[in-house]
Design an enzyme around this catalytic site. Structure first.
Site, short mmCIF file in Angstrom:
data_model
loop_
_atom_site.label_atom_id
_atom_site.label_comp_id
_atom_site.label_asym_id
_atom_site.label_seq_id
_atom_site.Cartn_x
_atom_site.Cartn_y
_atom_site.Cartn_z
N GLU A 151 0.82 -1.22 0.00
CA GLU A 151 0.00 0.00 0.00
C GLU A 151 0.85 1.27 0.00
O GLU A 151 0.77 2.12 0.88
CB GLU A 151 -0.96 0.00 1.20
CG GLU A 151 -2.01 -1.08 1.12
CD GLU A 151 -2.99 -1.06 2.29
OE1 GLU A 151 -4.06 -1.66 2.16
OE2 GLU A 151 -2.67 -0.45 3.33
N GLU A 308 -6.81 -7.40 -1.01
CA GLU A 308 -7.37 -7.30 0.34
C GLU A 308 -8.82 -6.82 0.27
O GLU A 308 -9.14 -5.91 -0.48
CB GLU A 308 -6.60 -6.28 1.21
CG GLU A 308 -5.21 -6.65 1.62
CD GLU A 308 -4.61 -5.57 2.53
OE1 GLU A 308 -5.40 -4.80 3.16
OE2 GLU A 308 -3.38 -5.48 2.60
#
Length: 672
Positions: A151, A308
Site C-alpha cells: 500500500e 485485500e
C-alpha cells in the site's frame, strides 16, 4: 491477468502473518486453509524485524518452515518484501530518515511506513533485505507471485524533509531543464516568486498564504514518482533473481488518491488492489463496483487481483459495522463479476494484539464455530465452482475519464467554490450509470477511445492541448461526449485557457462561459426544459452547487435555469460536432434530472440500457476468448428479485444472493 499465476483456478486466501502466532499453530493454519479452499496467501508483508533482527543479520529459518509447510499443503505463496515497516533498529540508526509533514513535524516510530522515500539509507536497507529474500526464494515452487512493499502512499504520501526537497529539485531540473522554463510553467511572476536557480526552490511547505499551485501540483507528481522509484528498485532486484515469476504491489484504487496509478499500472505484471466498503453507506456496493471497474481499467481490461478486503468489520472506520450474513460473499463475487481473478482478505487469522486486532479475518477471534468461518468455507467452494470464469473479460460500451492530476489540482486552495470536488462529480455520474445497468471502464484522457460509444468527463479540470484534441477528434469521428462543469479549464501547469470557459473544449461543446456563478451553500435553482427531455417528466428539476453565465455558440439548450444567478441561462446543452455529439452539464442537477440527461446521451450513443431490472440488482457479464460467457446477477436488496434471463425467460434471485448464469447454455450456476 496480464501475466497468469500458476494456479488452477481463482485465487483465494489472504494475508498470512504466522510470526504473530506460536509455531504449533502453523500446522493447524494449513489444515484450516485446505478446509476453506484457500490456494494462495500473502506472506512476509510486515516481517522485516523478524527476518533481519539486526542490520545485516538474517533469520530465514522460520520462513523456510512456513513456506515449506504451505507448499506441502498445496497452498501457493505471494511473497512480499517487508519494506513498508522498517525495523526499530533502522529508526534508531537513522532518526533523520523519518517523514516530515508540510508544517515541519517529524513523525515518530511505532506504526508503519515510517520512512522518507528519498532517504538513501532507507533505499540501501530496502535493497539489502530484498536481495536476500530474492536470492533465497527464487525458484521455490511455492512462490507464484512476488509482492513488493504494501500500500504505497497509504499513510505517508509526501515527505517535506530536506532530503525530499533536494530530490524535488533534481526532479524539477529533469522535467524543465532550465529554471526559466520552470518560471514560465509556474507563473512565478505572480507574487514575485521568480527563481534564479533550481537551488532556490523548496518543497511546498506550510507558508503564510497559499503556496504556488503549480509548485504544489508538481510536488504531488514528484511524490508519486519518488515512491514509484522505490518500487522499481525492489522489483528490479527480484526480477534479476526470479525472472519467470510475476511481480506486483497492492494499489488502493478508488480509496486513496496519492499515486498516479496510470503510471504505476505500467510497472506491474499483475494489477492488484485493496478495497474496503464504507460500512455506514447503505449503497456501498456502488463504491465497490467503481473501485473494481477502475482496477480493471488500470489493468487494460485484463483480469486483476483483489489483494485485500474484509470478511466483516474493519478496524479503522468511525463505526466498524459488521457485514450481514451473505454480504461477504456478495462483495467478493461482485469483484469477480467485474474482472477479478482472485479474492483475498486481510487477514487469515485475526490478530490478538496491535492496531488492527479488531479487524475481521477469515479465522475470527471466536474461532471456527462461527458464521464468518462457515461463510469463508462456503465462498471457497463457490469460487472453485467458478474456476472456468478465470481469464475471461468484462466488456464496456461507455467510459469515464479519470485523471489523478486533475484530482490533485482540484484539491488545491482558492478555487471558485469549496464544493468543486473531483470524486463528488465522478461518483454522481458513476452512480446513475450503475443504476441504469451500464458497465463502464475508466480511461486516461489520452486513451484510445475508439472502442466506446459514450465517454463521460465529469472532472477533467486539467486539459492539456493533446488531451482535449483526443476527445475532440473522437467526437468528430462519431463519439458521444458528456462533460460536467469545471472541465477543460486549465493546461498541464494549472494555467487557465484564455478566451472563455470551458477553455480547451469550447468548440466541441459549442458553448462559451464568461463567468462562473457558484451557488451558495444549500442554494437550489429550478431547471426547466426547452424542450422537455424525453422521460424527464412534467415536474421541473432542480440543481445546486454551480451555475454559469453561459452562452450558446452552436449548441442547443436542453435545460435552463429558471431562477438564481443564472436565470434564463442554459444549464444543459447538446451540440452536434462532426459526426458526433457533445453534451455539457453546467450545473449539478438532482439525481432524477441527471439520470434523464445521461439516458438521453446514452440514446445518442446507441447504448442500450437493460429493462425490467429492479433497483438494487447488479448485472455484469464476463466473456472468454472462445465466446463462452457468464452473467453475474447480484441482488443487493433484502427481498427476492425476478429479472429477465440472458436468453428467454426470467431468473429469480433471493434477497442478498448472487446467481451466475452460463450465457452460452443458460444453465444456472447456483445461488450464494
Amino acid at each position: 491477468m496480464a501475466q497468469r499465476l500458476r494456479l488452477g483456478g481463482i485465487a483465494y486466501g489472504g494475508d498470512y502473518n504466522p510470526e504473530q502466532w506460536p509455531e504449533e499453530v502453523w500446522a493447524e493454519d494449513v489444515a484450516l486453509m485446505r478446509q476453506a479452499g484457500v490456494n494462495l496467501v500473502s506472506l512476509g508483508i510486515f516481517s522485516w524485524a523478524k527476518l533481519e533482527p539486526r542490520p545485516g543479520e538474517f533469520d530465514f529459518g522460520w520462513l523456510d518452515r512456513v513456506i515449506d509447510g504451505l507448499h506441502a499443503g498445496g497452498i501457493a505463496v505471494d511473497l512480499a518484501t517487508p519494506t513498508a515497516a522498517p525495523p526499530a533498529w533502522f529508526q534508531r540508526a537513522h532518526p533523520d530518515d523519518r517523514p516530515v509533514t508540510a508544517d515541519g513535524r517529524v513523525l515518530g516510530y511505532g506504526a508503519r511506513q515510517t520512512y522518507c522515500p528519498s532517504a538513501p539509507a532507507y533505499a540501501e536497507a530496502c535493497a539489502r533485505i530484498t536481495r536476500e529474500l530474492a536470492a533465497r526464494y527464487a525458484g521455490h515452487p511455492a512462490v507464484v507471485l512476488w509482492h513488493i512493499h504494501n500500500e504505497y502512499g497509504c499513510h505517508v504520501a509526501r515527505c517535506y524533509c530536506e532530503r525530499s526537497a533536494v530530490a524535488f529539485r533534481e526532479w524539477l531540473a529533469d522535467r524543465y531543464k532550465t529554471v526559466d522554463a520552470l518560471n514560465e510553467a509556474w507563473g512565478t511572476s505572480f507574487w514575485g516568486q521568480r527563481y534564479d536557480s533550481f537551488e532556490e526552490v523548496d518543497a511546498p511547505r506550510t507558508a503564510p498564504s497559499a503556496v504556488n499551485p503549480t509548485q504544489q501540483l508538481d510536488f504531488r507528481r514528484f511524490s508519486s514518482d519518488a515512491l514509484l522509484a522505490r518500487y522499481r528498485a525492489e522489483r528490479d532486484i527480484v526480477r534479476a533473481a526470479d525472472p519467470d515469476v510475476p511481480i506486483t504491489t497492492n494499489f488502493m484504487a478508488g480509496l486513496t488518491d496519492n499515486l498516479d496509478l496510470w503510471a504505476w499500472a505500467r510497472e506491474v505484471d499483475v494489477v492488484a488492489t485493496d478495497h474496503y466498503t464504507s460500512a455506514e453507506r447503505p449503497d456501498n456496493q456502488i463504491g465497490l463496483a467503481l473501485s473494481a471497474d477502475l482496477t480493471r481499467s488500470l489493468a487494460g481490461g485484463a483480469p486483476w487481483l483483489l489483494m485485500e478486503h474484509s470478511t466483516s468489520a474493519v478496524n479503522w472506520q468511525q463505526r466498524n459495522i459488521a457485514k450481514r450474513p451473505g454480504e461477504m460473499a456478495r462483495n467478493s463475487l461482485a469483484h469477480v463479476a467485474r474482472g477479478a481473478d482472485g479474492v483475498m482478505f486481510f487477514q487469515w487469522r485475526a490478530s490478538r494484539a496491535g492496531a488492527e486486532k479488531y479487524h475481521s479475518a477469515m479465522v475470527p477471534h471466536a474461532g471456527t464455530d462461527t458464521r464468518i468461518w462457515r461463510e469463508v468455507v462456503d465462498l471457497g467452494t463457490r469460487l472453485q465452482q467458478l474456476a472456468p470464469v478465470r481469464g475471461s473479460r468484462v466488456r464496456a460500451q461507455a467510459a469515464i475519464v479519470w485523471d489523478w492530476e486533475s484530482l490533485w489540482a482540484l484539491d488545491l486552495e482558492y478555487r471558485p467554490s469549496v464544493e468543486l470536488n473531483f470524486r463528488e462529480r465522478i461518483d454522481a455520474y458513476y452512480e446513475r450509470l450503475w443504476r441504469a445497468g451500464v458497465t463502464v471502464d475508466f480511461v486516461h484522457p489520452t486513451a484510445d477511445l475508439s472502442g466506446y460509444r459514450l465517454v463521460v468527463a465529469p472532472s477533467m479540470y486539467l486539459a492539456p492541448t493533446a488531451w482535449a484534441e483526443n476527445l475532440r477528434s473522437w467526437v468528430r469521428s462519431g463519439g458521444t461526449l458528456l462533460t460536467s462543469y469545471f472541465t477543460g479549464i486549465v493546461d498541464e501547469n494549472d494555467a487557465v485557457h484564455l478566451g472563455g470557459y470551458p477553455g480547451a473544449l469550447r468548440d466541441v461543446l459549442g458553448v462559451r462561459t464568461e463567468e462562473f456563478l457558484p451557488l451558495r451553500k444549500d442554494e437550489r435553482t429550478k431547471l426547466v426544459a426547452p424542450p422537455r427531455i424525453e422521460g424527464a417528466g412534467a415536474a421541473p428539476g432542480t440543481a445546486g452547487r454551480w451555475a454559469e453565465d453561459l452562452t450558446l455558440t452552436g449548441a442547443s439548450a436542453v435545460l435552463q435555469h429558471a431562477d438564481g444567478p443564472a436565470a434564463g441561462r442554459p444549464a444543459v446543452t447538446r451540440h452536434g460536432y462532426g459526426e458526433g455529439t457533445a453534451w455539457y452539464v453546467a450545473t449539478a442537477p438532482d439525481s432524477g434530472t441527471l439520470d434523464a440527461v445521461l439516458r438521453a446521451a446514452l440514446a445518442d450513443a446507441g447504448v442500450r440500457t437493460p429493462s425490467g431490472v429492479p433497483d438494487g440488482v447488479e448485472r455484469v457479464r464476463r466473456v472468454a476468448e472462445d465466446g463462452r460467457g457468464w452473467e453475474f446477477v447480484i441482488n443487493h436488496a433484502d427481498t427476492e428479485a425476478v429479472v429477465p434471463g440472458p436468453g428467454s425467460g426470467h431468473v429469480t434471485v433471493p434477497g442478498g444472493a448472487v446467481e451466475v448464469l452460463d450465457i452460452a447454455s443458460n444453465i444456472t450456476g447456483g445461488v450464494v
